[in-house]
Design a protein around this motif. Structure first.
Motif, PDB file in Angstrom:
ATOM      1  N   ALA A  36       0.814  -1.213   0.000  1.00 50.27           N
ATOM      2  CA  ALA A  36       0.000   0.000   0.000  1.00 50.27           C
ATOM      3  C   ALA A  36       0.849   1.265   0.000  1.00 50.27           C
ATOM      4  N   ALA A  37       2.129   1.151   0.337  1.00 45.60           N
ATOM      5  CA  ALA A  37       2.943   2.354   0.516  1.00 45.60           C
ATOM      6  C   ALA A  37       4.163   2.437  -0.385  1.00 45.60           C
ATOM      7  N   VAL A  38       4.634   1.297  -0.909  1.00 40.02           N
ATOM      8  CA  VAL A  38       5.912   1.278  -1.616  1.00 40.02           C
ATOM      9  C   VAL A  38       5.733   0.698  -3.013  1.00 40.02           C
TER      10      VAL A  38
ATOM     11  N   ASN B  82       8.571   3.823   8.185  1.00 46.89           N
ATOM     12  CA  ASN B  82       9.008   4.180   6.835  1.00 46.89           C
ATOM     13  C   ASN B  82       7.861   4.165   5.826  1.00 46.89           C
ATOM     14  N   LEU B  83       6.796   3.447   6.145  1.00 43.11           N
ATOM     15  CA  LEU B  83       5.662   3.400   5.234  1.00 43.11           C
ATOM     16  C   LEU B  83       4.978   4.765   5.157  1.00 43.11           C
TER      17      LEU B  83
ATOM     18  N   TRP C 200     -14.126   6.450  -3.255  1.00 43.92           N
ATOM     19  CA  TRP C 200     -13.376   7.706  -3.103  1.00 43.92           C
ATOM     20  C   TRP C 200     -12.464   7.895  -4.312  1.00 43.92           C
ATOM     21  N   GLN C 201     -12.577   9.051  -4.967  1.00 43.70           N
ATOM     22  CA  GLN C 201     -11.787   9.320  -6.169  1.00 43.70           C
ATOM     23  C   GLN C 201     -10.715  10.382  -5.960  1.00 43.70           C
ATOM     24  N   ILE C 202     -10.722  11.066  -4.824  1.00 44.35           N
ATOM     25  CA  ILE C 202      -9.726  12.095  -4.565  1.00 44.35           C
ATOM     26  C   ILE C 202      -8.332  11.484  -4.554  1.00 44.35           C
ATOM     27  N   SER C 203      -7.367  12.172  -5.121  1.00 40.99           N
ATOM     28  CA  SER C 203      -6.000  11.647  -5.151  1.00 40.99           C
ATOM     29  C   SER C 203      -5.402  11.679  -3.758  1.00 40.99           C
ATOM     30  N   ARG C 204      -4.368  10.863  -3.561  1.00 38.23           N
ATOM     31  CA  ARG C 204      -3.709  10.823  -2.258  1.00 38.23           C
ATOM     32  C   ARG C 204      -3.025  12.150  -1.930  1.00 38.23           C
TER      33      ARG C 204
ATOM     34  N   LYS D 131      -5.236   2.972   0.332  1.00 40.59           N
ATOM     35  CA  LYS D 131      -4.921   4.181  -0.417  1.00 40.59           C
ATOM     36  C   LYS D 131      -4.635   5.374   0.486  1.00 40.59           C
ATOM     37  N   TYR D 132      -5.384   5.524   1.572  1.00 41.31           N
ATOM     38  CA  TYR D 132      -5.346   6.781   2.321  1.00 41.31           C
ATOM     39  C   TYR D 132      -4.759   6.705   3.731  1.00 41.31           C
ATOM     40  N   ASN D 133      -4.599   5.514   4.300  1.00 40.59           N
ATOM     41  CA  ASN D 133      -4.219   5.419   5.708  1.00 40.59           C
ATOM     42  C   ASN D 133      -2.923   6.157   6.021  1.00 40.59           C
ATOM     43  N   TYR D 134      -1.872   5.867   5.254  1.00 38.94           N
ATOM     44  CA  TYR D 134      -0.584   6.491   5.542  1.00 38.94           C
ATOM     45  C   TYR D 134      -0.553   7.954   5.130  1.00 38.94           C
TER      46      TYR D 134
END
Length: 772
Positions: A68-70, A223-224, A244-248, A706-709
Motif C-alpha cells: 500500500a505504501a511502496v 518508513n511506510l 473515493w476518487q480524490i487523489s492521495r 490508499k489513504y491510511n498512511y
C-alpha cells in the motif's frame, strides 16, 4: 575531473540475470514520473488479499502494508546524486540541527522532525528546478531537471540521521557536565564524544543490514508513512477506492491544512480540548477522581481527547503499527496501569499513597522533590552520613512500575528473539549469498553495494575516538567498561532491531545500562553518563540508521550514495550542534539555571544530571538490592524471561492459538513512556489505532490501503508545523495565554497541579522507615 564526475553517478550495475527479473523474465523497472500505479489493479479488485498476493502479484511484497505504501518498480536512470540534493540536504541538516539543539535548551522543549524539513525541501527543490540555470560545475549540471523522488528521499534521510529524533544525546551529557558539574573538557572532548556516540551506531547498522534491512519481513512501519508522503508528492497516481476518487496528494494536503489550523485550538486557544478529562472538572479537589480520571498525573480512565499531539506525541502515530501491536499495547495498559498499578498504589506499596500516582519526578520522605545537593560532597561522591540524615529516594507508583517493566522488556526481548527469530537469523547468516531476496532487494541489485569493510573502517576509527574520549580526559571510566557498553549495544541490536522493524516499538536500553553501570562502577556519575551514552545511544543510533537504510531500500537509493549521505549528515550535524551549544552557553546569561530569564533552563540536561546522581552516586544497590524499597521490581527480570518461553511452548503444541498475537517485548516496552506519558495518552492512542487498523482496514480495505498512511502523514506534519509556529510566536516571545474558562479549567484540578495525594504530611512529618 573524471573522478569527480564518476562520483556523481548512480553506481548502476544492471546485470542480465534472473535475480533482477520478475516471473515473466522482465526487469521490473518503471519511470517514477509515469502515471502507472502498481497498486491500482490490486486495490480495485474485490478479492481475498492473500489469494490475490499469491496469484496476481508474485513479484510484489507479501505484506499488504508495504504494497500500500511502496512501489515495486524502479527507474535507475533517475538522477539522485545531484548538486541540488547535496545543497538542500546539507542546508536542512544545518538548520534542523541548529534549531533542535537550541530548542532542547528551552522550557518547554520542542524539536523539529525530519518530516517538517522534508516538506520544506519540496517547494525549494521545485523552485530550484524552475529558476536555477542549467550550468555545469565540475562537469555536473546544476539543474538536472525535475526535482525527483530519490533526491527528496535522500534529503529526508540526511535530516533524519542528523536531527530527526531531536538533538544528539551527547549534548545533554555535555550540558550536564558544563552547567551542573562545573566540568568543561573543551571542544576536543565534545566533538569526539558526539561523533563517536553517533557513528559507532552507523557502523553497527551497516554490519547488520543483511539481517535487519534486506529481509521482506523487516518492514520498519514508520518508513511506510515517509514512503507514502514522498510518493504522494512526486507520483500522484489516482484510482478509485471504495468510491473515493480524490487523489492521495489532495487528500494529504487537505488533512495537513485541517491539522495545522485545528491544533491552534487545543494547543493555544482552547486547551481543555487537549486534556479533556471532564470528570476532574466536575470534582477538581477530589483526590480519587483526579487520580483515576486525570489526564496529566492520573490513570486517564476515559481517554477522550481532541488533540492529535496527545495521541501521537509519545509513541508515534497509531495509524502505523500492525493491529496486533496496538492490541498488545492496549492489553499492557489495561492490565498493568488500570489494574495492577491502582492495586499497588492504594495498598501503599512503595509508600505510594504519599506521592502522586503518576509522575516522572523523584521525591524525598518529606513529599518534596529530591534535593541531590544535600547528599553529595564537593568531589561529587556520595556523603553517606548526609544521605542517612536526609532521605532515601522515592518514586511514584507508575515510575516504579516503569522500571520493573523495563527490566522485563530487556529479558523478554532477548528470549523472544532467540526463540521466535533465532532460526531465521542463523539461516540468514549461513545462507548469506543464497537467500532469495524480495522484489525491493532484487531491484537494489542494480546498484553497487557497500563493501562490509567500509563499515568496519568506520567502527575502528570511531572506536578509537571513544577510547580517546574516556582516557584523554579525566572521566574515571575504564576502557573495559566502554567495551562492555558497546557489547551491550551490539548484542541487543538484533533483538531490539527485529522488534522495532516488525512492530514499530522501541526497546530502550537506557534503564538497563543505568542499572549495570550503577553496580559495576559505583559512585562515578561522569562514568555513569558516558557508559549510558555508549550502551544505550549507540544502539538507538544504530536502529535509526538501519531504519533509514530500509527507507533507502524502499526508495531504491544507490547504497554507496546512501552511505555517503548518512555519514556526511551525521558528522556535519554533530559539528553544528556542538557549535550552537557553545554559542548558546556564551550568548545567554545563566543558561540552564531555573531562573534563566529567557527560559533556557535546559530541562533535558537537568533530568540527565539528576539521573546521574540517582544511578551514579546513590546507586541501584541502595534502591533495588535485597531489603531496599524497590527490590521486588527485580523479579520482573525473571517474569520477562519466562513468559516468551510459555508462548513458544503453547505455539509448538497449538500453532494457531491466539497466543501468537501476544508479543511480550511489546507488552513490556510498548508503554515505556509512562511516565511522563499517562494511560490517558496510551488509551486514546489505542482507540484510534484499533479503529483504523482493524475496523477501517477490515471494512474498507481499499480505502485504508490508499489513504491510511497519507492520513497519518498529514496529521503528523500539520501538527509539527503548527507546533513550531506556536513555539516561535508564543513560547519564545513569552506571550501570555488566553485567559478564559476553556484554558483555565484544567489548571484548577488536582490532576494538573500534581497534588492528588492521599496522605498529605503536616509540616515536619515524614513517611517511610526511620533509618535506612
Amino acid at each position: 575531473m573524471e573522478k569527480v564526475k564518476d562520483f556523481f553517478t548512480n553506481d548502476i550495475e544492471v546485470e542480465a540475470n534472473s535475480s533482477l527479473t520478475n516471473q515473466e523474465g522482465v526487469v521490473p523497472v518503471k519511470s517514477l514520473s509515469s502515471e502507472y500505479d502498481p497498486l491500482a489493479e490490486r486495490l480495485t479488485k474485490e478479492v481475498d488479499d492473500d489469494a490475490y498476493a499469491q496469484t496476481h502479484i508474485p513479484d510484489d511484497s507479501p505484506y499488504p502494508e508495504v504494497r500500500a505504501a511502496v512501489s515495486s518498480f524502479d527507474d535507475p536512470t533517475i538522477p539522485q546524486n545531484t548538486w541540488r540534493m547535496w545543497v538542500l540536504g546539507m542546508m536542512m541538516t544545518t538548520i534542523g540541527s541548529a534549531m533542535n539543539v537550541l530548542f532542547s535548551m528551552h522550557s518547554p522543549s520542542f524539536y523539529i522532525t525530519a518530516l517538517v524539513t522534508s516538506m520544506l525541501a519540496w517547494p525549494i527543490g521545485r523552485a530550484w528546478q524552475k529558476i536555477m540555470p542549467n550550468l555545469k560545475v565540475f562537469g555536473i549540471p546544476l539543474n538536472p531537471g525535475a526535482f525527483n523522488l530519490k533526491e527528496h528521499a535522500l534529503i529526508t534521510i540526511m535530516a533524519n540521521v542528523s536531527f530527526g529524533s531531536g538533538q544528539a544525546y551527547a549534548t545533554a551529557v555535555i550540558l550536564a557536565l558544563n552547567q551542573h558539574y562545573g566540568v568543561d573538557f573543551g571542544w576536543g572532548f565534545d566533538l569526539v564524544l558526539i561523533w563517536s556516540s553517533q557513528c559507532i551506531g552507523f557502523a553497527y547498522a551497516g554490519m547488520m543490514r543483511k539481517i535487519l534491512v534486506e529481509p521482506s519481513n523487516m518492514i520498519w512501519p514508520s518508513n511506510l508513512v515517509l514512503s507514502t508522503f514522498l510518493t504522494n508528492i512526486h507520483v500522484n497516481d489516482n484510482h478509485t477506492a471504495n468510491g473515493w476518487q480524490i487523489s492521495r496528494l489532495k487528500f494529504f494536503l487537505i488533512i495537513f491544512l485541517v491539522s495545522f489550523f485545528w491544533y491552534w485550538f487545543p494547543g493555544y486557544i482552547f486547551k481543555a480540548l487537549s486534556y479533556f478529562a471532564w470528570p476532574t472538572w466536575i470534582a477538581p479537589n477530589n483526590v480519587v477522581v483526579n487520580q483515576v480520571f486525570g489526564a496529566y498525573t492520573g490513570l486517564g480512565l476515559i481517554p477522550l481527547t481532541f488533540d492529535w499531539n496527545q495521541i501521537s506525541s509519545y509513541i508515534g502515530s497509531p495509524l502505523v503499527p500492525p493491529i496486533s501491536t496496538i492490541v498488545t499495547i492496549f492489553a499492557s495498559m489495561v492490565i498493568i496501569f488500570w489494574i495492577v498499578t491502582p492495586a499497588l498504589h492504594y495498598t501503599n506499596t512503595w509508600f505510594g499513597r504519599y506521592l502522586p500516582m503518576s509522575s516522572s519526578g523523584s521525591y524525598d520522605r518529606f513529599q518534596k522533590t529530591y534535593n541531590v545537593s544535600r547528599i553529595i560532597n564537593s568531589d561529587l561522591s556520595l556523603n553517606l552520613e548526609k544521605y542517612k540524615e536526609y532521605s532515601p529516594l522515592y518514586l511514584s507508583t507508575t515510575f516504579a512500575v516503569f522500571y520493573g517493566m523495563s527490566f522485563a522488556s530487556f529479558t523478554s526481548t532477548i528470549v523472544h528473539a532467540v526463540l521466535f527469530h533465532g532460526a531465521d537469523v542463523v539461516a540468514t547468516i549461513r545462507e548469506w549469498k543464497n537467500m532469495k531476496p524480495d522484489v525491493h532487494s532484487r531491484l537494489m541489485k542494480q546498484y553497487k553495494n557497500v563493501p562490509e569493510w567500509w563499515y568496519a573502517i568506520v567502527f575502528v576509527i570511531f572506536f578509537g575516538m571513544s577510547v580517546a574520549t574516556i582516557r584523554a580526559w579525566n572521566t574515571e571510566m575504564p576502557v573495559w567498561s566502554l567495551v562492555v557498553a558497546l557489547c551491550i549495544a551490539i548484542i541487543m541490536l538484533i533483538p531490539a532491531g527485529i522488534i522495532h522493524a516488525i512492530t514499530n516499538i522501541s526497546v530502550g536500553l537506557n534503564v538497563i545500562t543505568e542499572v549495570i553501570v550503577g553496580y559495576m562502577i559505583p559512585g562515578k556519575p561522569i562514568a555513569m553518563m558516558l557508559f549510558k551514552t555508549y550502551g544505550y545511544i549507540t544502539n538507538f543510533q544504530a536502529i535509526q540508521f538501519t531504519s533509514d537504510m530500509k527507507l533507502g531500500n524502499y526508495m531504491k537509493i544507490s547504497p554507496r550514495l546512501l552511505f555517503t549521505a548518512q555519514f556526511t549528515a551525521a558528522i556535519w550535524g554533530s559539528l553544528v550542534q556542538i557549535a550552537v551549544l557553545k554559542w548558546a552557553q556564551g550568548a545567554y546569561e545563566n543558561v540552564c539555571s531555573t531562573t534563566q530569564v529567557d527560559k533556557f533552563t535546559c530541562p533535558g540536561a537537568r533530568t540527565f544530571f539528576n539521573a546521574s546522581i540517582i544511578w551514579g552516586v546513590i546507586g541501584p544497590q541502595r534502591q533495588y538490592s535485597h531489603g531496599q524499597t524497590y527490590y521486588g521490581t527485580l523479579f520482573f527480570f525473571i517474569i520477562g524471561a519466562i513468559l516468551p518461553i510459555i508462548n513458544w511452548l503453547i505455539l509448538k503444541k497449538w500453532p494457531n492459538s491466539y497466543v501468537k498475537y501476544l508479543n511480550w517485548p511489546v507488552f513490556f516496552s510498548g508503554t515505556n513512556m509512562i511516565p511522563p506519558a499517562t494511560p490517558y495518552n496510551y488509551g486514546s492512542y489505542c482507540v484510534v489505532g484499533i479503529f483504523f487498523g482493524w475496523f477501517i482496514k477490515k471494512k474498507w480495505f481499499h480505502w485504508w490501503s490508499k489513504y491510511n498512511y497519507s492520513l497519518s502523514a498529514g496529521l503528523d506534519i500539520g501538527l509539527a508545523w503548527s507546533s513550531l509556529l506556536i513555539f516561535l510566536t508564543i513560547s519564545l516571545t513569552k506571550t501570555a495565554a488566553i485567559s478564559w474558562w476553556g484554558n483555565n479549567i484544567t489548571d484548577e484540578t488536582m490532576d494538573m497541579t500534581n497534588t492528588a495525594i492521599q496522605e498529605v504530611l503536616a509540616a515536619g512529618d515524614f513517611f517511610g522507615p526511620a533509618s535506612w
